[in-house]
Design a protein around this motif. Structure first.
Motif, PDB file in Angstrom:
ATOM      1  N   ASN A  78       0.825  -1.214   0.000  1.00 13.73           N
ATOM      2  CA  ASN A  78       0.000   0.000   0.000  1.00 13.73           C
ATOM      3  C   ASN A  78       0.857   1.261   0.000  1.00 13.73           C
ATOM      4  OD1 ASN A  78      -2.503  -1.243  -0.223  1.00 13.73           O
ATOM      5  ND2 ASN A  78      -2.531  -1.737   1.957  1.00 13.73           N
ATOM      6  N   GLU A  95      10.653   3.077   5.117  1.00 13.28           N
ATOM      7  CA  GLU A  95      10.318   1.702   5.498  1.00 13.28           C
ATOM      8  C   GLU A  95      11.356   1.260   6.543  1.00 13.28           C
ATOM      9  OE1 GLU A  95       8.206  -0.976   5.271  1.00 13.28           O
ATOM     10  OE2 GLU A  95       9.765  -1.870   6.523  1.00 13.28           O
ATOM     11  N   MET A  96      10.883   0.791   7.697  1.00 13.22           N
ATOM     12  CA  MET A  96      11.838   0.525   8.783  1.00 13.22           C
ATOM     13  C   MET A  96      12.695  -0.723   8.541  1.00 13.22           C
ATOM     14  SD  MET A  96       9.425  -0.555  11.958  1.00 13.22           S
ATOM     15  CE  MET A  96       8.101  -1.732  11.853  1.00 13.22           C
ATOM     16  N   THR A 107       3.502  -7.686   5.959  1.00 13.03           N
ATOM     17  CA  THR A 107       2.461  -8.596   5.459  1.00 13.03           C
ATOM     18  C   THR A 107       2.582  -8.841   3.963  1.00 13.03           C
ATOM     19  OG1 THR A 107       1.042  -7.653   7.149  1.00 13.03           O
ATOM     20  CG2 THR A 107      -0.039  -8.948   5.472  1.00 13.03           C
ATOM     21  N   SER A 108       3.125  -7.874   3.229  1.00 13.26           N
ATOM     22  CA  SER A 108       3.089  -7.960   1.770  1.00 13.26           C
ATOM     23  C   SER A 108       3.978  -9.044   1.160  1.00 13.26           C
ATOM     24  CB  SER A 108       3.432  -6.601   1.160  1.00 13.26           C
ATOM     25  OG  SER A 108       2.469  -5.657   1.525  1.00 13.26           O
ATOM     26  N   THR A 156      -1.080 -15.212   0.453  1.00 10.24           N
ATOM     27  CA  THR A 156      -1.266 -16.456  -0.325  1.00 10.24           C
ATOM     28  C   THR A 156      -0.881 -16.217  -1.780  1.00 10.24           C
ATOM     29  OG1 THR A 156      -3.105 -16.940   1.172  1.00 10.24           O
ATOM     30  CG2 THR A 156      -2.937 -18.333  -0.742  1.00 10.24           C
ATOM     31  N   LEU A 182      -2.344 -14.451  -4.190  1.00  9.09           N
ATOM     32  CA  LEU A 182      -3.397 -14.532  -5.193  1.00  9.09           C
ATOM     33  C   LEU A 182      -3.877 -13.140  -5.570  1.00  9.09           C
ATOM     34  CD1 LEU A 182      -5.575 -17.434  -3.737  1.00  9.09           C
ATOM     35  CD2 LEU A 182      -3.701 -17.544  -5.382  1.00  9.09           C
ATOM     36  N   VAL A 218      10.365   5.578  11.170  1.00  9.08           N
ATOM     37  CA  VAL A 218       9.774   6.846  11.614  1.00  9.08           C
ATOM     38  C   VAL A 218       9.583   6.729  13.118  1.00  9.08           C
ATOM     39  CG1 VAL A 218       7.798   8.383  11.408  1.00  9.08           C
ATOM     40  CG2 VAL A 218       8.620   7.144   9.407  1.00  9.08           C
ATOM     41  N   GLY A 263      -7.306  -3.831   3.543  1.00  5.29           N
ATOM     42  CA  GLY A 263      -6.948  -3.910   2.124  1.00  5.29           C
ATOM     43  C   GLY A 263      -6.342  -5.241   1.751  1.00  5.29           C
ATOM     44  N   ILE A 316      -3.668  -7.242  -1.357  1.00  5.50           N
ATOM     45  CA  ILE A 316      -2.673  -6.996  -2.407  1.00  5.50           C
ATOM     46  C   ILE A 316      -3.427  -6.632  -3.693  1.00  5.50           C
ATOM     47  CG2 ILE A 316      -0.936  -8.088  -3.916  1.00  5.50           C
ATOM     48  CD1 ILE A 316       0.337  -8.345  -1.336  1.00  5.50           C
ATOM     49  N   THR A 317      -4.474  -7.428  -3.973  1.00  2.00           N
ATOM     50  CA  THR A 317      -5.237  -7.274  -5.221  1.00  2.00           C
ATOM     51  C   THR A 317      -5.789  -5.862  -5.403  1.00  2.00           C
ATOM     52  OG1 THR A 317      -5.896  -9.575  -4.902  1.00  2.00           O
ATOM     53  CG2 THR A 317      -7.110  -8.332  -6.561  1.00  2.00           C
TER      54      THR A 317
HETATM   55  C1  LIG Z   1      -1.938 -14.924   5.468  1.00  2.54           C
HETATM   56  C2  LIG Z   1      -2.320 -13.834   4.512  1.00  2.54           C
HETATM   57  C3  LIG Z   1      -2.729 -14.153   3.233  1.00  2.54           C
HETATM   58  C4  LIG Z   1      -3.096 -13.135   2.354  1.00  2.54           C
HETATM   59  N1  LIG Z   1      -3.391 -13.484   1.074  1.00  2.54           N
HETATM   60  C5  LIG Z   1      -3.706 -12.514   0.190  1.00  2.54           C
HETATM   61  C6  LIG Z   1      -3.923 -12.864  -1.176  1.00  2.54           C
HETATM   62  O1  LIG Z   1      -3.784 -14.015  -1.581  1.00  2.54           O
HETATM   63  N2  LIG Z   1      -4.265 -11.875  -2.030  1.00  2.54           N
HETATM   64  C7  LIG Z   1      -4.401 -10.576  -1.614  1.00  2.54           C
HETATM   65  O2  LIG Z   1      -4.758  -9.750  -2.449  1.00  2.54           O
HETATM   66  N3  LIG Z   1      -4.149 -10.205  -0.340  1.00  2.54           N
HETATM   67  C8  LIG Z   1      -3.791 -11.147   0.573  1.00  2.54           C
HETATM   68  N4  LIG Z   1      -3.517 -10.813   1.862  1.00  2.54           N
HETATM   69  C9  LIG Z   1      -3.639  -9.397   2.290  1.00  2.54           C
HETATM   70  C10 LIG Z   1      -2.390  -8.596   1.948  1.00  2.54           C
HETATM   71  O3  LIG Z   1      -1.239  -9.362   2.098  1.00  2.54           O
HETATM   72  C11 LIG Z   1      -2.299  -7.365   2.843  1.00  2.54           C
HETATM   73  O4  LIG Z   1      -3.532  -6.691   2.877  1.00  2.54           O
HETATM   74  C12 LIG Z   1      -1.249  -6.389   2.353  1.00  2.54           C
HETATM   75  O5  LIG Z   1      -0.026  -7.035   2.150  1.00  2.54           O
HETATM   76  C13 LIG Z   1      -1.069  -5.261   3.365  1.00  2.54           C
HETATM   77  O6  LIG Z   1      -0.073  -4.400   2.886  1.00  2.54           O
HETATM   78  P1  LIG Z   1       0.361  -3.116   3.674  1.00  2.54           P
HETATM   79  O7  LIG Z   1       1.252  -2.320   2.797  1.00  2.54           O
HETATM   80  O8  LIG Z   1      -0.838  -2.429   4.227  1.00  2.54           O
HETATM   81  O9  LIG Z   1       1.134  -3.682   4.974  1.00  2.54           O
HETATM   82  P2  LIG Z   1       2.632  -4.236   5.089  1.00  2.54           P
HETATM   83  O10 LIG Z   1       3.046  -5.040   3.928  1.00  2.54           O
HETATM   84  O11 LIG Z   1       2.736  -4.914   6.416  1.00  2.54           O
HETATM   85  O12 LIG Z   1       3.501  -2.911   5.070  1.00  2.54           O
HETATM   86  C14 LIG Z   1       3.576  -2.026   6.168  1.00  2.54           C
HETATM   87  C15 LIG Z   1       5.027  -1.644   6.327  1.00  2.54           C
HETATM   88  O13 LIG Z   1       5.147  -0.563   7.253  1.00  2.54           O
HETATM   89  C16 LIG Z   1       6.405  -0.664   7.862  1.00  2.54           C
HETATM   90  N5  LIG Z   1       6.402   0.154   9.072  1.00  2.54           N
HETATM   91  C17 LIG Z   1       5.627  -0.002  10.172  1.00  2.54           C
HETATM   92  N6  LIG Z   1       5.920   0.945  11.096  1.00  2.54           N
HETATM   93  C18 LIG Z   1       6.893   1.732  10.565  1.00  2.54           C
HETATM   94  C19 LIG Z   1       7.625   2.858  11.038  1.00  2.54           C
HETATM   95  N7  LIG Z   1       7.414   3.386  12.255  1.00  2.54           N
HETATM   96  N8  LIG Z   1       8.572   3.417  10.224  1.00  2.54           N
HETATM   97  C20 LIG Z   1       8.809   2.898   8.988  1.00  2.54           C
HETATM   98  N9  LIG Z   1       8.160   1.810   8.500  1.00  2.54           N
HETATM   99  C21 LIG Z   1       7.217   1.237   9.275  1.00  2.54           C
HETATM  100  C22 LIG Z   1       6.538  -2.159   8.136  1.00  2.54           C
HETATM  101  O14 LIG Z   1       7.880  -2.552   8.322  1.00  2.54           O
HETATM  102  C23 LIG Z   1       5.895  -2.775   6.891  1.00  2.54           C
HETATM  103  O15 LIG Z   1       6.847  -3.165   5.908  1.00  2.54           O
HETATM  104  C24 LIG Z   1      -3.100 -11.793   2.780  1.00  2.54           C
HETATM  105  C25 LIG Z   1      -2.678 -11.471   4.070  1.00  2.54           C
HETATM  106  C26 LIG Z   1      -2.272 -12.482   4.920  1.00  2.54           C
HETATM  107  C27 LIG Z   1      -1.767 -12.134   6.278  1.00  2.54           C
END
Ligand SMILES: Cc1cc2nc3c(=O)[nH]c(=O)nc-3n(C[C@H](O)[C@H](O)[C@H](O)COP(=O)(O)OP(=O)(O)OC[C@H]3O[C@@H](n4cnc5c(N)ncnc54)[C@H](O)[C@@H]3O)c2cc1C
Length: 395
Positions: A17, A36-37, A44-45, A49, A51, A178, A359, A361-362
């Motif tokens: 995201n 990004e820390m 999570t990204s 799975t 997909l 941060v 949210g 990935i999709t």
């Molecule tokens: C088991 C599982 C299966 C899934 N399967 C699917 C799927 O098949 N298809 C799909 O579309 N979605 C899927 N999802 C959902 C999807 O993976 C997540 O919604 C998505 O990856 C979230 O992304 P994000 O960027 O919000 O969070 P993240 O990827 O967690 O990114 C947040 C980032 O913020 C950084 N951060 C936090 N605090 C700080 C700070 N103070 N300073 C600097 N950086 C910081 C962290 O290090 C992290 O890298 C799945 C999720 C899970 C858990």
């Protein structure tokens, strides 16, 4: 030259995201700084799975908005990144005593028709006695439905969004945490720390985007200094990887007796990926690890279907991640909404912050577009949505 100019937007988080938002914003002409820390996609990204899917089972929770948007994104993302995203067919065996065949057919009819499908093939019914997909399964599964979704290399999708954002002029800093953010004269003053050198720096920005995934509430309380923060429900999901269980290029969608589902997916040519689970998670998202209960659950659920049972000793690797689901008050983890919610605070002289909760990935590209709408409501319009027709690097 001013070494530290005021940025339009500061993004916390280098997951899908944060990187998607940074790319969209810089492409519209905003100046962007992303921190990004850890490494890109270290949260999570990279633990999904993998997909690109509408989410067939979310139809049961009436998440029509999310499913439709996600279905439509399948072909948009595939077109823009065909080197890391490709179509995959899923085989859903009909199991007596679980969902009736008419209900599955109805779900798949909606799946085929509400999401602007143009290139992906439609659903068909399989006779499992004759179709090769029936071979690795127990003979009691006589009928199945085959439908389309997509596969993605999730971590690379993040890296390519960051790469493109940087190529277009964004500053992307990894290993940069941060540690504080305060409002000052209509701007944000953001403290960052390079975790490798220990050096600290202050960056000024007009608007703050909190895309910290499972840390999103932690950023609000620990970094921005708000009290009583509770927006997301942290839900752990784990996967097991075993040696290739079947030769067919299609994946399986298995229904479980508890109403949940799991996937068994061809993985990295020699393996099968099986997941996932849903359980509330109380700890630090970085420490998440598969539990014995989850291993037993996944082995048992897959063994209901495969003729040769999946045993603990078959497992060659596991991974786990934490879903940052928007807390909609659902009683069960599996029922909490998978949709995203954006919430803004500030304006009228107070520097704005926009938080992204939940949210998939999709849907990251659509989440980013919605985020840009919010951003432009504070900073003024700069450009039009552009990412639907813009290949990612290498695409
Ligand atoms: C088991 C599982 C299966 C899934 N399967 C699917 C799927 O098949 N298809 C799909 O579309 N979605 C899927 N999802 C959902 C999807 O993976 C997540 O919604 C998505 O990856 C979230 O992304 P994000 O960027 O919000 O969070 P993240 O990827 O967690 O990114 C947040 C980032 O913020 C950084 N951060 C936090 N605090 C700080 C700070 N103070 N300073 C600097 N950086 C910081 C962290 O290090 C992290 O890298 C799945 C999720 C899970 C858990």
């Amino acid at each position: 030259m001013d070494a530290s100019p005021i940025r339009d937007i500061f993004v916390i988080g280098g997951g899908i995201n944060g990187c998607g938002i940074a790319r969209d914003a810089v492409g519209r002409g905003f100046s962007v700084f992303l921190a990004e820390m850890n490494d890109l996609a270290s949260g999570t990204s990279s633990g999904s799975t993998k997909l690109i899917h509408g989410g067939l089972r979310y139809l049961e929770f009436y998440e029509f908005r999310l499913v439709r948007e996600a279905l439509m994104e399948r072909e948009v993302l595939w077109k823009n990144a065909p080197h890391i995203i490709w179509p995959m067919r899923f085989v859903l065996p009909y199991a007596k005593g679980l969902r009736p065949a008419w209900l599955i057919r109805l779900g798949l009819f909606l799946y085929d028709h509400i999401g602007g499908r143009k290139l992906l093939p439609a659903t068909r019914t399989l006779d499992m006695a004759r179709d090769p997909a029936g071979k690795p399964l127990k003979p009691l599964f006589k009928k199945a439905f085959e439908y389309s979704d997509g596969w993605v290399n999730d971590a690379r999708l993040v890296a390519l969004n960051a790469r493109d954002a940087a190529d277009r002029g964004a500053t992307v800093r990894t290993r940069t945490k941060v540690t504080g953010a305060r409002r000052e004269n209509g701007l944000w003053a953001i403290q960052i720390e390079d975790l490798q050198t220990g050096e600290t720096e202050e960056i000024k920005a007009r608007l703050l985007v909190n895309a910290a995934g499972p840390w999103v509430d932690h950023v609000l309380s620990g970094v921005v200094g708000l009290n009583d923060v509770h927006n997301v429900r942290l839900v752990q999901g784990s996967h097991i990887v075993i040696a290739r269980k079947f030769d067919d290029p299609r994946a399986y969608f298995f229904q479980n007796k508890d109403g949940r589902i799991i996937f068994a997916i061809p993985y990295e040519e020699e393996f099968t990926l099986i997941g996932t689970t849903d359980q509330d998670y109380p700890g630090d998202p970085h420490d998440v690890k598969i539990s014995d209960t989850e291993i037993d659950y996944l082995c048992a659920a897959a063994s209901e279907y495969f003729a040769q049972p999946v045993k603990r000793s078959d497992i060659v690797w596991t991974y786990s991640a934490v879903r940052p689901l928007y807390d909609d008050g659902a009683s069960k983890a599996q029922e909490a909404t998978r949709d995203y919610v954006l919430k803004a605070d500030g304006g009228d002289g107070a520097a704005p912050i926009v938080n992204a909760f939940g949210g998939k990935i999709t849907t990251y590209r659509r989440l980013s577009e919605s985020m840009l709408e919010k951003i432009e409501s504070f900073l003024g319009k700069r450009g039009k949505p552009w990412t639907a027709h813009a290949p990612l690097p290498g695409g």
